[in-house]
Design an enzyme around this catalytic site. Sequence first.
Site, PDB file in Angstrom:
ATOM      1  CB  ALA A 266      -3.274  39.630 -21.138  1.00 45.47           C
ATOM      2  CD  GLU A 268      -3.504  32.060 -23.933  1.00 48.16           C
ATOM      3  OE1 GLU A 268      -4.046  30.779 -24.005  1.00 48.16           O
ATOM      4  OE2 GLU A 268      -3.923  32.997 -23.376  1.00 48.16           O
ATOM      5  CD  GLU A 300      -1.545  36.482 -21.636  1.00 49.14           C
ATOM      6  OE1 GLU A 300      -1.934  35.559 -22.318  1.00 49.14           O
ATOM      7  OE2 GLU A 300      -1.986  36.380 -20.513  1.00 49.14           O
ATOM      8  CG  HIS A 303      -0.089  31.471 -22.881  1.00 48.91           C
ATOM      9  ND1 HIS A 303      -0.576  30.432 -22.457  1.00 48.91           N
ATOM     10  CD2 HIS A 303      -0.676  32.243 -21.989  1.00 48.91           C
ATOM     11  CE1 HIS A 303      -1.006  30.328 -21.246  1.00 48.91           C
ATOM     12  NE2 HIS A 303      -1.334  31.571 -20.852  1.00 48.91           N
ATOM     13  CD  GLU A 322      -3.801  30.104 -19.005  1.00 48.16           C
ATOM     14  OE1 GLU A 322      -2.688  30.739 -18.591  1.00 48.16           O
ATOM     15  OE2 GLU A 322      -4.375  30.387 -19.780  1.00 48.16           O
TER      16      GLU A 322
END
Length: 827
Positions: A266, A268, A300, A303, A322
């Site tokens: 994925a 973000e 995500e 993020h 991360e």
Amino acid sequence: MSIANLTRAETAARSSAVTVRSYRVELDVTGAPDSTEAGFLTTTTVEFDSSAPESWLDFIGLEIRSVIVNGQFVDVEYDGTRITLHGLRRSNTVVVSAVGEYSRSGEGLHRFHDPVDGQTYLYTQYEPADARRVFACFEQPDMKAPFTFAVTAPSGWDVTSNRSAAIVEDDGDGQTVEFSPTLPISTYITSVVAGPYHRVGSDWRHGDLEVPLGILCRASLAKYLDDDTIFEVTKQGLDFFAEHFDYPYPWGKYDQVFVPEYNLGAMENPGCVTFTEAYVFRGAATAAQYEARANTILHEMAHMWFGDLVTMVWWDDLWLKESFADYMGTLASAEATEWSDAWVAFANRRKAWAYSQDQLPTTHPIVADIVDLEAAKLNFDGITYAKGASVLKQLVTYTGRDAFFEGVRRYFRDHAFGNTTLADLLAELSAGSGRDLGSWAGAWLQTTGVSTLTLEHGADGHEIVQTDPRPHRLAVGLYDFDDTGDLMLRERVELDVDAERTPVSLPDAALRLLNDGDLTYAKARLDAQSLDTVERSLSRVVDPLARGLIWSALWNATRDGELAPARYLSMAKEFVSAETNTALLTTVLTNASFAIGHYLPLAERVSWRSAWLETSWIVMGESDPGSGAQLAWARAVAAAAVFDDGRATDIREILTGDRPAPDGLALDPDLRWALWTALSATGHADPSDLDVELTRDDTASGRTAQLRALAARPDAEVKARAWTSALEDTALSNDHLDAVIGGFRAGERRDLIASYDDAYFAAIRDVWAQRSIELARRVVLGLFPASESLDPVDAWLDANSDAPGALRRLVIEQRDHLRRDLRVRSA
């Protein structure tokens, strides 16, 4: 250095001289449905201040049509990646008109034609530096600005970006959608998604804040989309982060788009998060798959604050987003969703990734030294994600949870829409906790390697012995059998361990588990008595996190050559059929298969492959009908049958309908293709069989799976065509390249593919020079020879000391994996 590369030094100089005020990006993708149209029109208007008379914009595309600087057309100076700008003033407006190229590699603006309905789908993916494949820009994370996107696309398409649409003009043939300006963000998290996507809507409310929610996927996947489940996790996560971060969700809306042929799990992009379509389950899925998807959704979402609101200055501090997202995603899963055992999967899967990466010769500190973009691309790894998250979990223990979150809230308030470094974060966490975190950062964030903890018993009691000493706050769990024969925690001893040897007073127990609760980042060994207990009674350990830590300890000891692979496999064969946590079950099944193929001596491999296939077959048949365990074992059958044809007749009869599948087992398309690939790899399926299967599943996934199965056939001419295709067919998409490579390697038929070893080493420099880093990486890793000697690798490294650093890093890492395989086998 590749001309597409960018160095830290030159981007730092650029951002010190240039301040971006705004971007307007106009894209025309009306020609996208026509596959003969290679490119799209892209026009960028960027306003910026400059203290230098010269700078450059980044762009990688087919053509630059014009450059206007402060109202004047200028000669185009373009080297394929950079547009040089001269005569800059204090305040500037630059307009670049160009032609970008549609991508098939998942980098830039990816174009996908759906074979089911013939529709075309577009999406962007930029991290770390592929926005320049779509529009001209200052491609670095510390040059944030508001973006206004205007996209012209076919009528009837859903066009989505980071913000809500402000203006839509539609004449029936085409539409232009203009979006509201974003808040200041970096280029790599801007996003455009366009196509006849299926959309489902909802909303989330928190006080006076109302956030529209959307979930999108291809129309042909809509029947598989479980949007209710995804919305539930989304709202639970937004509630959790609203409470813990005390900073309102800033991005206006929250769309989540599942896209085809994706390179990542994925991404973000604020307000427009993109996910791999693998999370839209076309058939039965295990609880572990649903848990993994929930964790990714929450990763995500974290993020939106860590990375989007506050962004690292340069990729050295990639961990600032991360590591935090990995930690926060798991924390939110465990505390806000039904997946309360999320830390079990983290301990057994994510940390295994980190432990493996951290033992490579190319390991790096969590705060890495990233000199250029090629290095950045390869640092999206187990150190930056899982080790960083593990260390944050230890930090929360060290500072206290309340102080940690107070520091996080200060971090958001003080640095919103800005860029930070390690020092900025430590200042906020120190202020929140009252602790000086400099020494902690030095020990954990700026060093490399993983400690190994062992419990030793001497004349004066127990000692915890630590290699590569670091400060740990950890627990030792003491487990004993209860009246029913279960192994239960009797007592937990918490202590600080920071020296090579730390005395600890421990009473006798059937099982002493170092790092109980998984508080720190270290490989923990089982002492002899505990290993004996585990070898007899592992399945009687009631707590799933404790079982996960035990399985982790066994696997690390096997990888390090301290536990015989056959002994690990015997425990897997004995106990994993009783495992109730599907994350643990699937991890052990995967590790067992890997141990057979990589760590067993060649003389033992054939018999173990046969035994493992038979075990998998029997347990599949005995598992509860329709259960996740049954599905996991069916997949294990498919994986084992690639190497051994002992059940080929049975598998074929199930696939053709000549005998029933085990009661309750759903033969969904993905499982059927896995079984057909196994038959193909062992010579029990031909192209006509695979053509018939494709008529059942003539989808994008089906076509990719057929490509893999065709290349898996044990035939020298088939392997030759697959090899040539992987190296020379630049029309292959990222997924199709993986399929060809996977088929070439299927069954590890060294009798058929060993002859390509020399050709691999002769080709990889050209591959690196001619392909994008994403596709080149897949070739370099996927085709690396699984030989019985390090000599060819060493010869290439010696002869190619001047090769790009990122390429050498990949080869060095593959060499180390091979070295480990050979060492464990010989042990």
